[in-house]
Scaffold this motif. Structure first.
Motif, PDB file in Angstrom:
ATOM      1  N   GLY A  94       0.808  -1.213   0.000  1.00  0.00           N
ATOM      2  CA  GLY A  94       0.000   0.000   0.000  1.00  0.00           C
ATOM      3  C   GLY A  94       0.838   1.257   0.000  1.00  0.00           C
ATOM      4  O   GLY A  94       0.390   2.309   0.475  1.00  0.00           O
ATOM      5  N   PHE A  95       2.057   1.207  -0.562  1.00  0.00           N
ATOM      6  CA  PHE A  95       2.967   2.352  -0.574  1.00  0.00           C
ATOM      7  C   PHE A  95       2.978   3.009  -1.951  1.00  0.00           C
ATOM      8  O   PHE A  95       2.872   2.336  -2.985  1.00  0.00           O
ATOM      9  CB  PHE A  95       4.403   1.909  -0.256  1.00  0.00           C
ATOM     10  CG  PHE A  95       4.625   1.498   1.172  1.00  0.00           C
ATOM     11  CD1 PHE A  95       3.655   1.682   2.140  1.00  0.00           C
ATOM     12  CD2 PHE A  95       5.832   0.920   1.554  1.00  0.00           C
ATOM     13  CE1 PHE A  95       3.867   1.296   3.464  1.00  0.00           C
ATOM     14  CE2 PHE A  95       6.063   0.537   2.867  1.00  0.00           C
ATOM     15  CZ  PHE A  95       5.080   0.722   3.819  1.00  0.00           C
ATOM     16  N   ALA A  96       3.150   4.316  -1.955  1.00  0.00           N
ATOM     17  CA  ALA A  96       3.423   5.016  -3.206  1.00  0.00           C
ATOM     18  C   ALA A  96       4.819   4.629  -3.681  1.00  0.00           C
ATOM     19  O   ALA A  96       5.725   4.400  -2.874  1.00  0.00           O
ATOM     20  CB  ALA A  96       3.340   6.524  -2.995  1.00  0.00           C
ATOM     21  N   THR A  97       5.008   4.565  -5.005  1.00  0.00           N
ATOM     22  CA  THR A  97       6.321   4.172  -5.522  1.00  0.00           C
ATOM     23  C   THR A  97       7.404   5.185  -5.149  1.00  0.00           C
ATOM     24  O   THR A  97       8.582   4.845  -5.109  1.00  0.00           O
ATOM     25  CB  THR A  97       6.280   3.995  -7.043  1.00  0.00           C
ATOM     26  OG1 THR A  97       5.733   5.186  -7.653  1.00  0.00           O
ATOM     27  CG2 THR A  97       5.409   2.802  -7.432  1.00  0.00           C
ATOM     28  N   SER A  98       7.001   6.428  -4.827  1.00  0.00           N
ATOM     29  CA  SER A  98       7.983   7.441  -4.426  1.00  0.00           C
ATOM     30  C   SER A  98       8.609   7.126  -3.075  1.00  0.00           C
ATOM     31  O   SER A  98       9.618   7.731  -2.707  1.00  0.00           O
ATOM     32  CB  SER A  98       7.336   8.820  -4.386  1.00  0.00           C
ATOM     33  OG  SER A  98       6.251   8.829  -3.465  1.00  0.00           O
ATOM     34  N   THR A  99       8.032   6.189  -2.328  1.00  0.00           N
ATOM     35  CA  THR A  99       8.584   5.807  -1.023  1.00  0.00           C
ATOM     36  C   THR A  99       9.385   4.506  -1.115  1.00  0.00           C
ATOM     37  O   THR A  99       9.839   3.992  -0.097  1.00  0.00           O
ATOM     38  CB  THR A  99       7.469   5.642   0.016  1.00  0.00           C
ATOM     39  OG1 THR A  99       6.643   4.517  -0.329  1.00  0.00           O
ATOM     40  CG2 THR A  99       6.602   6.888   0.096  1.00  0.00           C
ATOM     41  N   ILE A 100       9.565   3.980  -2.324  1.00  0.00           N
ATOM     42  CA  ILE A 100      10.270   2.722  -2.539  1.00  0.00           C
ATOM     43  C   ILE A 100      11.675   3.008  -3.048  1.00  0.00           C
ATOM     44  O   ILE A 100      11.881   3.918  -3.864  1.00  0.00           O
ATOM     45  CB  ILE A 100       9.519   1.836  -3.550  1.00  0.00           C
ATOM     46  CG1 ILE A 100       8.086   1.564  -3.093  1.00  0.00           C
ATOM     47  CG2 ILE A 100      10.265   0.527  -3.787  1.00  0.00           C
ATOM     48  CD1 ILE A 100       7.968   0.716  -1.855  1.00  0.00           C
ATOM     49  N   THR A 198       2.121  12.137  10.890  1.00  0.00           N
ATOM     50  CA  THR A 198       1.852  13.279  10.007  1.00  0.00           C
ATOM     51  C   THR A 198       2.892  13.362   8.907  1.00  0.00           C
ATOM     52  O   THR A 198       2.611  13.866   7.820  1.00  0.00           O
ATOM     53  CB  THR A 198       1.837  14.607  10.797  1.00  0.00           C
ATOM     54  OG1 THR A 198       3.143  14.894  11.304  1.00  0.00           O
ATOM     55  CG2 THR A 198       0.848  14.548  11.948  1.00  0.00           C
ATOM     56  N   LEU A 199       4.094  12.849   9.166  1.00  0.00           N
ATOM     57  CA  LEU A 199       5.158  12.909   8.164  1.00  0.00           C
ATOM     58  C   LEU A 199       5.017  11.812   7.119  1.00  0.00           C
ATOM     59  O   LEU A 199       5.233  12.042   5.923  1.00  0.00           O
ATOM     60  CB  LEU A 199       6.515  12.794   8.858  1.00  0.00           C
ATOM     61  CG  LEU A 199       7.760  12.911   7.977  1.00  0.00           C
ATOM     62  CD1 LEU A 199       7.829  14.294   7.357  1.00  0.00           C
ATOM     63  CD2 LEU A 199       9.022  12.640   8.797  1.00  0.00           C
ATOM     64  N   ARG A 200       4.631  10.609   7.546  1.00  0.00           N
ATOM     65  CA  ARG A 200       4.598   9.459   6.643  1.00  0.00           C
ATOM     66  C   ARG A 200       3.308   9.347   5.856  1.00  0.00           C
ATOM     67  O   ARG A 200       3.265   8.709   4.796  1.00  0.00           O
ATOM     68  CB  ARG A 200       4.794   8.159   7.445  1.00  0.00           C
ATOM     69  CG  ARG A 200       6.160   8.007   8.066  1.00  0.00           C
ATOM     70  CD  ARG A 200       6.216   6.764   8.938  1.00  0.00           C
ATOM     71  NE  ARG A 200       6.067   5.547   8.174  1.00  0.00           N
ATOM     72  CZ  ARG A 200       7.064   4.858   7.641  1.00  0.00           C
ATOM     73  NH1 ARG A 200       8.299   5.282   7.796  1.00  0.00           N
ATOM     74  NH2 ARG A 200       6.856   3.747   6.973  1.00  0.00           N
ATOM     75  N   THR A 201       2.214   9.953   6.357  1.00  0.00           N
ATOM     76  CA  THR A 201       0.910   9.753   5.743  1.00  0.00           C
ATOM     77  C   THR A 201       0.627  10.844   4.723  1.00  0.00           C
ATOM     78  O   THR A 201       0.636  12.026   5.047  1.00  0.00           O
ATOM     79  CB  THR A 201      -0.203   9.756   6.813  1.00  0.00           C
ATOM     80  OG1 THR A 201       0.071   8.717   7.742  1.00  0.00           O
ATOM     81  CG2 THR A 201      -1.559   9.531   6.177  1.00  0.00           C
ATOM     82  N   SER A 202       0.352  10.455   3.482  1.00  0.00           N
ATOM     83  CA  SER A 202       0.023  11.421   2.437  1.00  0.00           C
ATOM     84  C   SER A 202      -1.344  11.162   1.824  1.00  0.00           C
ATOM     85  O   SER A 202      -2.079  12.096   1.510  1.00  0.00           O
ATOM     86  CB  SER A 202       1.094  11.402   1.337  1.00  0.00           C
ATOM     87  OG  SER A 202       1.209  10.100   0.777  1.00  0.00           O
ATOM     88  N   GLN A 203      -1.717   9.881   1.678  1.00  0.00           N
ATOM     89  CA  GLN A 203      -3.000   9.576   1.051  1.00  0.00           C
ATOM     90  C   GLN A 203      -4.173   9.959   1.940  1.00  0.00           C
ATOM     91  O   GLN A 203      -5.220  10.383   1.448  1.00  0.00           O
ATOM     92  CB  GLN A 203      -3.085   8.084   0.726  1.00  0.00           C
ATOM     93  CG  GLN A 203      -2.100   7.618  -0.320  1.00  0.00           C
ATOM     94  CD  GLN A 203      -2.287   6.146  -0.640  1.00  0.00           C
ATOM     95  OE1 GLN A 203      -3.394   5.649  -0.752  1.00  0.00           O
ATOM     96  NE2 GLN A 203      -1.179   5.433  -0.794  1.00  0.00           N
ATOM     97  N   MET A 204      -4.019   9.797   3.251  1.00  0.00           N
ATOM     98  CA  MET A 204      -5.113  10.054   4.179  1.00  0.00           C
ATOM     99  C   MET A 204      -4.737  11.171   5.151  1.00  0.00           C
ATOM    100  O   MET A 204      -4.974  11.092   6.346  1.00  0.00           O
ATOM    101  CB  MET A 204      -5.476   8.768   4.932  1.00  0.00           C
ATOM    102  CG  MET A 204      -6.021   7.671   4.038  1.00  0.00           C
ATOM    103  SD  MET A 204      -7.539   8.135   3.166  1.00  0.00           S
ATOM    104  CE  MET A 204      -8.715   8.174   4.511  1.00  0.00           C
ATOM    105  N   ASN A 205      -4.154  12.240   4.615  1.00  0.00           N
ATOM    106  CA  ASN A 205      -3.811  13.421   5.393  1.00  0.00           C
ATOM    107  C   ASN A 205      -4.631  14.575   4.831  1.00  0.00           C
ATOM    108  O   ASN A 205      -4.490  14.934   3.660  1.00  0.00           O
ATOM    109  CB  ASN A 205      -2.315  13.710   5.289  1.00  0.00           C
ATOM    110  CG  ASN A 205      -1.870  14.810   6.229  1.00  0.00           C
ATOM    111  OD1 ASN A 205      -2.582  15.793   6.424  1.00  0.00           O
ATOM    112  ND2 ASN A 205      -0.697  14.659   6.802  1.00  0.00           N
TER     113      ASN A 205
END
Length: 362
Positions: A94-100, A198-205
């Motif tokens: 469930g990660f964005a590819t930008s975090t891989i 708050t730093l790691r969450t982007s989809q549900m922020n």
């Protein structure tokens, strides 16, 4: 700006994780310092996986013999394109590819991944020993949840596999998980977990805003603010901290300045459960709800959660100073006339009563 943190590093095996090629030498051993790097990344809460061109069974058997299989989640070992394998790893986590991130000894393999997945950061095998010193692999703090992240994601894979075998309705499956959600006021010891979320969450922020530790600590001592942390457990184990709320109380309205929930628990409706609980609390206190929302390229699901909960842009006298977006013109201040709401039938919620302090300073 520091580079975004890597959430998962994907390892090639031959001449990257271990010295040599498994098909030519069944006794290949890891390069010096590789175990230290793998263990160090794991301790920092960075997940790791494998994407390797090999026959699966002998490659996994060699990792088992080396005592290293526990480090790696959702491995992709086979003969397909590595970009496809890396994409599947990101999707399963469930990660964005930008975090891989991806590490491989072959320039052609790195180029193939970079071409099809341009957001994935690629590293040479000879850079492996330097990873622990790089900022993108160095979170500012290591929380309790970070240290057990691999365990939580392994439980998540087992949970997903069971859901695939489950023959009842989605709600029946959720009830079978025996979930318990704790929603409570943050303590000083929990602030690092809140900041990390708050730093790691982007989809549900809802706003994309990162609140540093110092700002959060100042709000803990402010009677007009509530800083709330949500944790979740089920029969597979703990999910850890999965949500954070930052609430500003005004006499006529409560202003939700931030709502962020982990993308890992979207399917469990955590955001909806939190919003329904908050609406019920506001209705009991006789106040309206306001909520900041800043659209980003990734948080469309959070906007849907707000709309589904009944928030809109209708004007209301309750907005007053509380509803002013100020200099952030791209922030919408959504509005809800709160009404009593039933609790979830799929999750047992344990939460504080905010109404007893609803008449505090505004």
């Amino acid at each position: 700006m520091p580079p975004a943190l890597v959430k998962c590093l994907v390892w090639d095996l031959d001449n990257t994780l271990w010295r040599g090629t498994l098909s030519e030498d069944e006794t290949v051993d890891p390069f010096p310092a590789i175990r230290e790097v793998v263990a160090g990344l794991d301790a920092r809460g960075i997940l790791q996986s494998v994407c390797s061109r090999n026959d699966h069974d002998p490659a996994w058997a060699r990792l088992q013999a080396l005592g290293m299989t526990e480090w790696f989640v959702v491995p992709e070992i086979g003969w397909g394109r590595k970009s496809d394998g890396v994409r599947r790893i990101a999707e399963r986590l469930g990660f964005a590819t930008s975090t891989i991130a991806f590490i491989d000894d072959q320039p052609a393999e790195r180029a193939e991944v970079a071409h099809h997945l341009p957001d994935v950061r690629c590293y040479r095998a000879e850079d492996a020993a330097t990873l622990l010193d790089r900022p993108e692999f160095s979170p500012r703090s290591v929380t309790v949840d970070a240290r057990r992240r691999r365990t939580m994601y392994r439980a998540g894979v087992r949970r997903t596999d069971e859901q695939a075998r489950f023959t009842g309705s989605h709600d029946d499956f959720l009830r079978s998980l025996e979930m318990v959600m704790h929603l409570g006021r943050a303590t000083e010891d929990e602030l690092s977990r809140v900041e990390e979320l708050t730093l790691r969450t982007s989809q549900m922020n809802a706003t994309g805003v990162h609140y540093p530790d110092a700002a959060l600590r100042a709000l803990l001592d402010d009677a007009c603010h509530e800083v709330l942390v949500t944790t979740l457990t089920d029969r597979f184990g703990p999910h850890g901290a999965v949500g954070v709320l930052l609430l500003r109380k005004h006499p006529r309205a409560w202003h939700l300045k931030l709502l962020a929930t982990s993308c890992r628990v979207v399917a469990f409706g955590v955001g909806t459960i939190i919003l329904n609980w908050l609406a019920d609390q506001a209705a009991r206190a006789g106040v309206h709800l306001l909520a900041d929302f800043r659209a980003t390229d990734r948080n469309r699901m959070m906007e849907i959660a707000y709309r589904f909960a009944g928030f809109d842009e209708q004007p209301c006298d309750c907005r007053g100073p509380a509803g002013e977006p100020g200099s952030d013109s791209d922030v919408q201040v959504l509005h809800l006339v709160a009404e009593r709401r039933p609790r979830s039938e799929t999750v047992r919620l344990i939460a504080p009563d905010l109404v007893v302090s609803a008449d505090g300073p505004g």
